[in-house]
Design a protein around this motif. Structure first.
Motif, mmCIF file in Angstrom:
data_model
loop_
_atom_site.group_PDB
_atom_site.id
_atom_site.type_symbol
_atom_site.label_atom_id
_atom_site.label_comp_id
_atom_site.label_asym_id
_atom_site.label_seq_id
_atom_site.Cartn_x
_atom_site.Cartn_y
_atom_site.Cartn_z
ATOM 1 N N LEU A 1 0.707 -1.065 0.006
ATOM 2 C CA LEU A 1 -0.205 0.101 -0.090
ATOM 3 C C LEU A 1 0.823 1.362 0.029
ATOM 4 O O LEU A 1 2.066 1.212 0.420
ATOM 5 C CB LEU A 1 -1.055 -0.040 1.298
ATOM 6 N N LEU A 2 0.484 2.317 -0.460
ATOM 7 C CA LEU A 2 0.991 3.503 -0.537
ATOM 8 C C LEU A 2 0.776 4.317 1.040
ATOM 9 O O LEU A 2 -0.229 4.602 1.357
ATOM 10 C CB LEU A 2 0.569 4.480 -1.664
ATOM 11 N N LEU A 3 1.956 4.886 1.452
ATOM 12 C CA LEU A 3 1.838 5.601 2.599
ATOM 13 C C LEU A 3 1.560 7.088 2.190
ATOM 14 O O LEU A 3 2.164 7.546 1.506
ATOM 15 C CB LEU A 3 3.042 5.580 3.497
ATOM 16 N N VAL A 4 0.273 7.656 2.840
ATOM 17 C CA VAL A 4 0.213 8.983 2.422
ATOM 18 C C VAL A 4 0.408 9.904 3.742
ATOM 19 O O VAL A 4 -0.075 9.245 4.949
ATOM 20 C CB VAL A 4 -0.935 9.151 1.873
ATOM 21 N N GLU A 5 0.444 11.242 3.568
ATOM 22 C CA GLU A 5 0.626 12.064 4.686
ATOM 23 C C GLU A 5 -0.942 12.491 5.047
ATOM 24 O O GLU A 5 -0.830 13.339 5.697
ATOM 25 C CB GLU A 5 1.644 13.116 4.482
ATOM 26 N N GLY A 6 -2.039 12.317 4.147
ATOM 27 C CA GLY A 6 -3.263 13.069 4.436
ATOM 28 C C GLY A 6 -3.888 12.980 3.269
ATOM 29 O O GLY A 6 -3.353 12.669 2.250
ATOM 30 N N LEU A 7 -5.075 13.659 3.280
ATOM 31 C CA LEU A 7 -5.888 13.797 2.097
ATOM 32 C C LEU A 7 -5.641 15.411 1.427
ATOM 33 O O LEU A 7 -5.314 16.231 2.247
ATOM 34 C CB LEU A 7 -7.466 13.897 2.697
#
Length: 1041
Positions: A90-96
């Motif tokens: 999965l992709l780690l993202v920092e927020g929307l």
């Protein structure tokens, strides 16, 4: 998102068991001292260690029965046990992003051109583990993904693999729940929720030790019947108290209930925004299909017919908009099914013009025909069978359409029997095979049936078909919940109402519904559905009026927003493409200057997303006015490459462009602009741009200067369709003075993404250089700085030297010309101090810094008049420095004395690979000293000695050195060579025949040299013959001039 710090013990509200203060202090001291076994793995809170996860309960039959029950529930789907790579990483993202929070899922895919932002990835088996040795496991994790991307499949995979003991080994208990299950309850206590998913808990329940190793999975937040309200929900800490389900979930997320339980939530992006970022410990995203995965999906759909697979794939690839949407797995399967049916039931001559589908509505119309079984579609025959088919299909649309439409209006995507009864849905109809093509039934844990459309887009299509039919006879606004409103008569009145509501919807939930509603009026769709859903020609009278109505929604003096782009999608569905064709032709011919109306602006923004003419990877000369660009800025966020030259933009527009570049959603990689700027306008990037992860390469911001501005957004990691590995900012050839340099320096204090900054050919003096140097003492990301052709002088050089002594990140002081767009250098290329009148004093300061700095790789110091004193200081630094790889000392009045100092340094230095002494005063004596050093140095690969009054004596020395040295591979004396290959530059000297013969002798022995340039050296017949004879023996030389 909440920052996770090291916590040796639990904290209130953070969900981990508490320990005594003494134990916490001891654990922290041991960790900092590196004692015990904690150095080998991430620190864990008490009762959360990964070793032997099942020991306390490994023999507990209740948990074993729970595992067996989960294996039975999850079954054996096609991806279970062996999920696809996109579901295991999965992709780690920092927020929307704003796009995810405000726009429809289709819009998100279209705007980003099907490319998920590259980010760090995390393996499924590490999803709930700490990211580093000084962090803790997340308590609240959220996984987002657009509708149909596979969130529920991911959850089923994880639960299935956990039940088999393959993932999540640090959890002794996994409790999977969906919001479809939770929606069946009005009120629920925490205890009842636990027992609903884990009926084996028993009367005594589970011990807190077991709960501390539990994972609660909540799948499908976007399907929750009541939005979560974290502002107005009362706190509840009693696990036996029954409260509203949304309040229960809110209290669990806050940690008021089950504080020791880890929680994993899946959701569409927009609904995930309900949870405050401060409560989220980890957010991940499921990426869509890659190009290869689209092909694999279609092959799996038609395993026995490769010809059909190839044809379907070719149809998908033929339409850019359709291909982008096929990155969503559910849409890809739907499109594949419709196109496969179309291929198997090729239309006869009357229908030949109806295929292949060109729009979204046409594709779904073919799917509708497939659902009907393809029977009774012969328009030439009128039989009772056709009438029966038309009746059943209209009854289906009337039943399911009412359900779909009211669900969209109420943001409801899952339906239960009470909902069906309220809307008058015939339950018996839901059991038919025809209905099964659109609606799927699922049993909840409470033994209640839940119904949902197989994909969100199908709900929107059926809702549009219902609205199209119902609006012809309705006398009140169909959007009004109570059914009573001001009278609305006629289809156009109702269409206008739908368009207005779609334009006003902040979340874009009616965008695709409006596209389908428009598409149902097109001639091709009318012909496709005639006899089953529509009457032949019944909507043709409205087409021109609807097109005019839609274009009227494109108001003047308003920025082109996503709603305006959607209007162009609606016009395409309507097959009213005159507007987009005119703009597309203007783009191709360069005649956009005359097309400045709001509809033209919206059409241009639309084409930036979907048109081959506006390919995002190619430059786009727009030639727009300031007003046009200002209205387009919100949509330029998603373009990767733009040419905005010959526009003469003023300061306000550049300020706006700077704000766009600072946006979290921005994906621009390259911009070229021709502008007229002054004062603050040239500094529009000083705060906003440098806070944005972008790359700007080679740019001109002066009066009527041309700006090639290359931008690269930086993301963490390497997956994705683009290279996001470097970031640079080019502000060369502007009129930035000390004031501008100070503004840039302030940005460098906070920026954490910029790696390259090009400030060549400005007017920066000592004060500006000092401000930049002070920023470099703090900044830990900038790896390349170019200050070539400024006026920093000795004082500025002293400041930069002080920064180099403290900075361990800056790699290069570079002065080579910027590469052309598309050939950006790697991070850590450039910091140039050429042509800055630095002199011997400033050079001494820089040399002292080099004795301490081990990170600088490249120093460009040409045209600074450093003389022999500066050369001696740098030579002494080279004897100590073991990091510098390239040194440019061109045009510095270095005489034989300075060359001898540098030669002594070359005998001991083992890291320098390139030395440029072009256009100095070496003469034979200095060049011979360098040649003697080259005999012993086997690291140097590039040596520039052109324009140094070198004659035969030095050429002989160099020839003899080449017989021993096998590291130099190119003798190149082009006046401005900028080659990557190893090289020796001797052009424009006077080596003559004697020197050429010496070089020829070296060629007979040397086996490394690949290029030799001897232009401008008065070589005659004898020298040429010697070189020719050498070439008969030499087998490595590839180029001789």
């Amino acid at each position: 998102m909440r920052k996770q710090e090291l916590r040796p013990g639990g904290e209130a509200g953070q969900g981990h068991a508490a320990s005594s203060p003494a134990e916490q202090v001891k654990a922290l001291v041991d960790l900092l001292a590196g004692k015990g076994g904690q150095s080998s793995q991430a620190p864990q809170p008490p009762n959360r260690t990964p070793e032997c996860p099942l020991k306390p309960h490994g023999n507990d039959l209740r948990i074993q029965r729970h595992r067996e029950a989960l294996l039975s529930r999850t079954g054996g789907g096609p991806e279970l046990g062996s999920p696809s790579p996109r579901l295991t990483s999965l992709l780690l993202v920092e927020g929307l992003t704003d796009l995810q929070l405000r726009e429809h899922d289709f819009t998100q895919v279209e705007a980003t051109r099907g490319g998920w932002c590259s980010a760090k990835t995390i393996a499924l088996d590490r999803l709930f583990l700490p990211l580093s040795r000084v962090s803790i496991p997340p308590r609240i994790s959220i996984t987002i993904g657009v509708a149909g991307v596979g969130k529920t499949t991911l959850v089923r995979n994880f639960v299935h693999l956990w039940a088999r003991g393959q993932v999540g080994k640090d959890f002794s208990l996994v409790l999977p729940l969906s919001f479809r299950d939770l929606n069946t309850h009005e009120k629920l206590s925490a205890d009842r929720l636990l027992r609903s998913v884990f009926p084996h808990a028993g009367e005594a329940g589970l011990a807190s030790a077991a709960l501390s190793k539990a994972l609660l999975v909540l799948d499908g937040l976007d399907e929750c019947k009541t939005p979560l309200d974290f502002s107005n929900t009362m706190a509840c800490t009693d696990p036996k108290k029954e409260i509203q389900v949304d309040h229960l979930i809110t209290n669990i997320i806050r940690g008021n209930l089950f504080p020791e339980v880890s929680v994993w939530i899946t959701s569409r992006p927009g609904a995930a925004g309900q949870i405050p970022g401060g409560l989220v410990d980890r957010m991940t995203e499921i990426r869509g299909f890659s190009e290869e995965e689209i092909k694999t999906c279609l092959e799996q759909m038609f395993p026995e017919d490769p010809v059909l697979t190839g044809w379907v794939l070719s149809q998908v690839q033929a339409d850019r908009a359709l291909y982008l949407m096929c990155t969503v797995p559910a849409f890809c399967r739907l499109a594949g099914a419709a196109l496969g049916y179309l291929h198997r039931h090729r239309p006869g001559p009357p229908d030949a013009e109806l295929w292949p589908p060109r729009t979204l509505c046409e594709l779904y119309s073919w799917y509708f025909r497939m659902a009907l079984g393809g029977e009774g579609q012969e328009k030439a025959k009128a039989s009772p069978r056709i009438e029966q088919l038309a009746h059943s299909s209209r009854k289906l649309v009337g039943t399911l359409g009412r359900l779909a439409f009211h669900g969209l209006v109420r943001k409801k995507y899952v339906f239960y029997e009470p909902d069906l009864k309220v809307l008058g849905v015939d339950l018996a109809l839901l059991q038919t095979a025809l209905c099964g093509r659109f609606l799927q039934r699922e049993e909840t844990l409470a033994s209640a049936a839940a119904y949902c459309f197989t994909h969100l887009s199908l709900q929107e299509f059926v809702a549009a078909a219902y609205y199209c039919s119902a609006s012809k006879r309705a006398i009140f606004d169909l959007f009004t919940e109570g059914g009573v409103s001001w009278p609305r008569l006629g289809f156009l009145t109702h269409f206008r109402s739908a368009a207005q509501r779609a334009m006003q919807a902040e979340d874009g939930r009616l965008d695709v519904f409006l596209r389908f509603l428009s598409g149902l009026l097109s001639p091709r769709v009318n012909a496709l559905l005639a006899g089953s859903l529509l009457t032949q020609g019944e909507n043709q009278g409205y087409r021109a009026q609807v097109a005019e109505l839609l274009q009227g929604c494109l108001r003047p003096d308003v920025a082109v927003c996503a709603r305006a782009i959607n209007v162009l999608h609606c016009l395409r569905e309507l097959q009213h493409i005159e507007l987009t064709r005119s703009v597309e032709g203007a783009v191709a011919s360069g005649g956009l200057a005359t097309l400045t109306s709001p509809p033209h602006r919206a059409a241009l923004a639309y084409l930036l997303q979907v048109s081959d003419v506006c390919d995002p990877e190619a430059p786009l000369p727009l030639r727009l006015g300031p007003g046009v660009l200002q209205s387009l800025l919100p949509q330029l966020l998603y373009c990767r490459s733009l040419r905005l030259d010959t526009n003469q933009f003023q300061d306000p527009v550049m300020d706006l462009l700077g704000s766009v570049l600072s946006g979290k959603d921005c994906r621009i990689q390259r911009i070229r602009v021709l502008i007229c700027l002054s004062g603050s306008g040239a500094l529009f990037t000083s705060s906003s741009l440098l806070k944005w992860p972008a790359a700007l390469s080679k740019r001109a911001l002066g009066d009527f200067g041309q700006i090639p501005l290359c931008l690269r957004r930086v993301n963490i990691g390497v997956q994705g369709p683009l290279d996001h590995s470097s970031v640079c900012s080019g502000l060369a050839e502007n009129q930035i003075s000390n004031k501008g340099a100070k503004a840039l320096a302030r940005s460098l204090l906070v920026n954490r993404s910029l790696t390259t900054l090009d400030l060549r050919s400005n007017s920066i003096g000592p004060q500006g250089a000092k401000a930049l140097a002070d920023a470099l003492k703090i900044n830990r990301t900038l790896a390349s700085l170019s200050l070539q052709s400024n006026r920093i002088r000795d004082d500025g050089a002293r400041s930069m030297a002080e920064a180099l002594a403290a900075n361990r990140i800056l790699c290069v002081l570079h002065g080579l010309p910027c590469p052309p767009p598309g050939d950006l250098p790697d991070p850590g290329i450039a910091s140039a101090l050429q042509k800055n009148s630095i002199g011997p004093v400033g050079t001494q300061q820089m040399a002292d810094a080099l004795k301490q700095n081990k990170s600088l790789k490249e120093l460009m110091f040409s045209s600074n008049s450093i003389g022999d004193g500066g050369a001696k200081a740098l030579a002494e630094a080279l004897m100590v420095n073991q990091g510098l790889k390239s040194l440019d000392l061109r045009e510095n009045s270095i005489s034989p004395e300075g060359a001898q100092d540098l030669a002594r340094a070359l005998r001991t230095n083992s890291t320098l690979k390139s030395l440029d002494l072009t256009a100095n005063l070496l003469h034979d004596q200095g060049a011979q000293a360098v040649a003697e050093a080259v005999r012993e140095n086997h690291t140097l690969t590039s040596l520039h000695l052109q324009w140094n009054f070198i004659q035969a004596g030095a050429a002989k020395a160099l020839g003899q050195a080449l017989q021993l040295n096998m590291s130099l591979t190119s003798l190149d004396w082009l006046p401005s060579a900028c080659r990557v290959e190893s090289s020796l530059h001797l052009q424009e000297n006077a080596i003559g025949d004697e020197g050429a013969s010496a070089v020829a002798s070296a060629l007979k022995v040397n086996t490394a040299l690949t290029a030799l340039y001897l232009r401008g050296n008065t070589i005659e017949v004898a020298g040429a013959k010697a070189l020719a004879n050498a070439l008969k023996v030499n087998s490595s030389l590839r180029r001789l001039k």
